[in-house]
Design an enzyme around this catalytic site. Structure first.
Site, short mmCIF file in Angstrom:
data_model
loop_
_atom_site.label_atom_id
_atom_site.label_comp_id
_atom_site.label_asym_id
_atom_site.label_seq_id
_atom_site.Cartn_x
_atom_site.Cartn_y
_atom_site.Cartn_z
N ASP A 9 0.82 -1.21 0.00
CA ASP A 9 0.00 0.00 0.00
C ASP A 9 0.86 1.26 0.00
O ASP A 9 0.83 2.06 0.93
CB ASP A 9 -0.96 0.00 1.20
CG ASP A 9 -1.93 1.19 1.15
OD1 ASP A 9 -2.23 1.66 0.04
OD2 ASP A 9 -2.36 1.64 2.22
N GLU A 44 0.96 -3.24 -5.07
CA GLU A 44 0.41 -1.91 -4.81
C GLU A 44 1.52 -0.93 -4.40
O GLU A 44 1.45 -0.25 -3.39
CB GLU A 44 -0.70 -1.94 -3.75
CG GLU A 44 -1.60 -0.73 -3.88
CD GLU A 44 -2.88 -0.81 -3.04
OE1 GLU A 44 -3.66 0.16 -3.13
OE2 GLU A 44 -3.10 -1.79 -2.33
N TYR A 128 -1.36 -8.48 -8.70
CA TYR A 128 -2.24 -7.64 -7.89
C TYR A 128 -3.56 -7.62 -8.63
O TYR A 128 -3.77 -6.86 -9.58
CB TYR A 128 -1.64 -6.24 -7.74
CG TYR A 128 -2.52 -5.26 -6.99
CD1 TYR A 128 -3.36 -5.69 -5.95
CD2 TYR A 128 -2.52 -3.91 -7.31
CE1 TYR A 128 -4.16 -4.80 -5.27
CE2 TYR A 128 -3.32 -3.01 -6.63
CZ TYR A 128 -4.14 -3.46 -5.61
OH TYR A 128 -4.94 -2.57 -4.93
N ASP A 167 -1.89 -10.38 -4.01
CA ASP A 167 -3.19 -9.99 -3.48
C ASP A 167 -4.21 -10.39 -4.54
O ASP A 167 -4.34 -9.72 -5.56
CB ASP A 167 -3.19 -8.48 -3.22
CG ASP A 167 -4.55 -7.95 -2.80
OD1 ASP A 167 -5.50 -8.74 -2.70
OD2 ASP A 167 -4.66 -6.72 -2.60
N ASN A 169 -7.44 -10.56 -4.04
CA ASN A 169 -8.69 -9.84 -3.80
C ASN A 169 -9.91 -10.76 -3.80
O ASN A 169 -10.97 -10.42 -4.33
CB ASN A 169 -8.87 -8.72 -4.84
CG ASN A 169 -8.42 -7.37 -4.27
OD1 ASN A 169 -8.74 -7.03 -3.14
ND2 ASN A 169 -7.69 -6.61 -5.07
N ASP A 240 -4.68 -12.90 0.35
CA ASP A 240 -3.33 -12.97 -0.22
C ASP A 240 -2.88 -14.44 -0.18
O ASP A 240 -3.06 -15.11 0.85
CB ASP A 240 -2.36 -12.10 0.59
CG ASP A 240 -2.82 -10.65 0.63
OD1 ASP A 240 -2.35 -9.87 -0.21
OD2 ASP A 240 -3.65 -10.31 1.51
N ASP A 265 -4.33 -3.30 7.47
CA ASP A 265 -4.19 -3.51 6.03
C ASP A 265 -3.59 -4.90 5.81
O ASP A 265 -3.80 -5.80 6.62
CB ASP A 265 -3.37 -2.39 5.37
CG ASP A 265 -3.72 -2.23 3.88
OD1 ASP A 265 -4.90 -2.01 3.59
OD2 ASP A 265 -2.83 -2.32 3.03
N HIS A 266 -2.82 -5.08 4.74
CA HIS A 266 -2.28 -6.41 4.43
C HIS A 266 -1.10 -6.76 5.33
O HIS A 266 -0.36 -5.88 5.78
CB HIS A 266 -1.82 -6.47 2.97
CG HIS A 266 -2.94 -6.35 1.99
ND1 HIS A 266 -3.55 -7.44 1.41
CD2 HIS A 266 -3.56 -5.26 1.48
CE1 HIS A 266 -4.49 -7.03 0.58
NE2 HIS A 266 -4.52 -5.71 0.60
#
Length: 275
Positions: A9, A44, A128, A167, A169, A240, A265-266
């Site tokens: 991020d 990201e 991603y 990721d 998603n 992930d 977050d991740h």
């Protein structure tokens, strides 16, 4: 070999930022470096089309000495400073680096979402995956992406084994998120996204974490950054993954999450595999 993958991020914020969160992110980078991975995949990155600056590269070299850096950024007509991927790999490794396009709906192929490293006996690739967005406004395009991505991994797998991370998603099964009952129509847990992930696995790939931990609950890789209590309450999602070709699944030694403390977050994910 040890591999680590992380949706960071914004690598610019991580390497040059002065906020509390930037400091937390740098601490995670140092933690990753301390594990001495062979390869680090980063998603990201949010870098400009020119990639990392000299300052970025200098800080990366301080944290990860003796690693090479390759990157891919979003380019026009895609949005500037959007998505983006990067690899760090140890000096001495000499992969052939490719930046695949998969004939995805425009402008997804220009958003810097994939990099592949080819080694003599296997591929390492990161992704991603596009988010279906608020109101699922990108769900139709996302499904086309999923089909194209699956076809791409299959094309690699026909040549040599594949190790794929990123990721994705999507939380595949109800066990992969804290509140499945409340998220049936949320991006990342729609029937369509989950069905496409099932198709991906059935195409010859193994979810390394579930392979080792088929029934383990409460293990996630993402907690909503904007919800202060998400990490405290472990209200997370596992979106992930490290996937491997089925024929090397028994060579997996470890697939786990790396603790990031209070940072939401991740979280990075680790794969140890005997190659």
């Amino acid at each position: 070999m040890k591999f680590i993958s992380w949706n960071i991020d914004s690598i610019n914020a991580a390497l040059t930022g002065t906020s509390k969160r930037a400091g937390e992110t740098r601490e995670v980078l140092h933690k990753i470096a301390g594990l001495s991975p062979d390869i680090v995949a980063i998603q990201e990155t949010k870098l400009s089309k020119n990639g990392p600056t000299n300052k970025h590269l200098s800080v990366l070299d301080e944290i990860f000495p003796s690693y090479q850096v390759v990157w891919r950024s979003s380019v026009e007509p895609a949005r500037k400073g959007y998505a983006g991927t990067m690899y760090l790999y140890r000096d001495g490794l000499t992969p052939q680096v490719t930046y695949p396009k998969i004939d995805a709906p425009a402008p997804m192929d220009d958003e810097g979402r994939m990099i592949t490293l080819e080694f003599p006996d296997f591929y390492v690739t990161e992704v991603y995956t596009p988010n279906s967005g608020s109101g699922l406004k990108r769900l139709d395009e996302r499904q086309v992406w999923d089909d194209r991505y699956r076809e791409y991994l299959q094309s690699l797998d026909q040549k040599k084994p594949v190790i794929a991370s990123g990721d994705f998603n999507v939380a595949h099964e109800p066990i992969d998120l804290a509140h499945p009952e409340n998220n049936h129509h949320s991006a990342g847990f729609t029937d369509e996204e989950r069905e496409h992930f099932t198709k991906l696995l059935k195409a010859g790939f193994t979810d390394s974490f579930r392979h080792l931990h088929p029934e383990e609950k409460g293990v996630y890789s993402w907690w909503a950054q904007r919800v202060i209590t998400s990490k405290q309450n472990n209200s997370g999602w596992r979106i992930d993954y490290w996937l491997v070709s089925d024929r090397i699944a028994e060579q997996i030694q470890n697939s786990s999450m790396i603790d990031t403390g209070e940072r939401r977050d991740h979280t990075p994910i680790e794969l140890d595999i005997d190659l």
